[in-house]
Design a protein around this motif. Sequence first.
Motif, PDB file in Angstrom:
ATOM      1  N   LYS A  15       0.828  -0.769  -0.015  1.00 23.34           N
ATOM      2  CA  LYS A  15       0.144   0.103   0.018  1.00 23.34           C
ATOM      3  C   LYS A  15       0.971   1.239   0.049  1.00 23.34           C
ATOM      4  CE  LYS A  15      -3.729  -2.387   3.139  1.00 23.34           C
ATOM      5  NZ  LYS A  15      -3.881  -2.508   3.842  1.00 23.34           N
ATOM      6  N   PRO A  16       0.059   1.839  -0.249  1.00 22.25           N
ATOM      7  CA  PRO A  16       1.221   3.633  -0.789  1.00 22.25           C
ATOM      8  C   PRO A  16       1.731   4.136   0.887  1.00 22.25           C
ATOM      9  CG  PRO A  16      -0.515   3.983  -1.849  1.00 22.25           C
ATOM     10  CD  PRO A  16      -0.871   2.656  -0.945  1.00 22.25           C
ATOM     11  N   GLU A  17       1.095   3.542   1.406  1.00 21.36           N
ATOM     12  CA  GLU A  17       1.325   4.127   2.790  1.00 21.36           C
ATOM     13  C   GLU A  17       2.418   3.241   3.967  1.00 21.36           C
ATOM     14  OE1 GLU A  17      -1.509   3.215   2.101  1.00 21.36           O
ATOM     15  OE2 GLU A  17      -2.207   1.726   3.965  1.00 21.36           O
ATOM     16  N   ASP A  18       2.717   2.276   3.592  1.00 20.29           N
ATOM     17  CA  ASP A  18       3.613   1.476   3.235  1.00 20.29           C
ATOM     18  C   ASP A  18       5.088   1.521   3.110  1.00 20.29           C
ATOM     19  OD1 ASP A  18       1.921  -1.831   2.160  1.00 20.29           O
ATOM     20  OD2 ASP A  18       2.594  -0.964   4.588  1.00 20.29           O
ATOM     21  N   THR A  19       4.858   3.209   2.106  1.00 21.31           N
ATOM     22  CA  THR A  19       6.200   3.873   1.923  1.00 21.31           C
ATOM     23  C   THR A  19       7.388   3.985   2.654  1.00 21.31           C
ATOM     24  OG1 THR A  19       5.295   4.248  -0.685  1.00 21.31           O
ATOM     25  CG2 THR A  19       7.068   5.548   0.401  1.00 21.31           C
ATOM     26  N   ALA A  20       8.814   3.568   2.660  1.00 21.18           N
ATOM     27  CA  ALA A  20       9.893   3.801   3.671  1.00 21.18           C
ATOM     28  C   ALA A  20      10.413   3.714   3.803  1.00 21.18           C
ATOM     29  CB  ALA A  20       9.181   3.793   4.956  1.00 21.18           C
ATOM     30  N   MET A  21      11.579   3.839   4.300  1.00 21.52           N
ATOM     31  CA  MET A  21      13.172   2.926   3.968  1.00 21.52           C
ATOM     32  C   MET A  21      12.879   2.377   5.482  1.00 21.52           C
ATOM     33  SD  MET A  21      15.309   4.421   2.515  1.00 21.52           S
ATOM     34  CE  MET A  21      17.815   4.156   3.240  1.00 21.52           C
ATOM     35  N   TYR A  22      13.321   0.787   5.231  1.00 20.56           N
ATOM     36  CA  TYR A  22      13.548  -0.388   5.783  1.00 20.56           C
ATOM     37  C   TYR A  22      14.368  -1.008   5.936  1.00 20.56           C
ATOM     38  CZ  TYR A  22       8.448  -0.880   4.542  1.00 20.56           C
ATOM     39  OH  TYR A  22       6.802  -0.906   4.422  1.00 20.56           O
TER      40      TYR A  22
END
Length: 121
Positions: free
Chosen positions: A83-90
Amino acid sequence: QVQLVDAGGGSVQAGGSLRLSCAASDRRFCMGWFRQAPGKEREGVAYITSGGTTRYAESVKGRFTISQGNAKNTLYLQMNNLKPEDTAMYYCAAVLGSSCSVARVRDADYRGQGNQVTVSS
């Protein structure tokens, strides 16, 4: 000192899948991933113990799967239905000691260099 090397990540459209991997110089009892998005609090995503116990943040439960290789020094995070809300640095993370939780992974004692995951709508 634990060295962690992150790999994977990238850009996908919503509903797509990505896989992250992490190579560890030394397997700790508790390892996993946390993520950090601009303007948001750091969030523990998932962990796996050396014995194979797994736990997930509510936000990713049912979509993400964490696993480890036979040698247990390599971890994987399979991310489905992104989902777009999963966008992040992991970031791959390792925790010292014998207790494990998503919160402990969030406050990792060691972390990898991180990989960007971008999900577009």
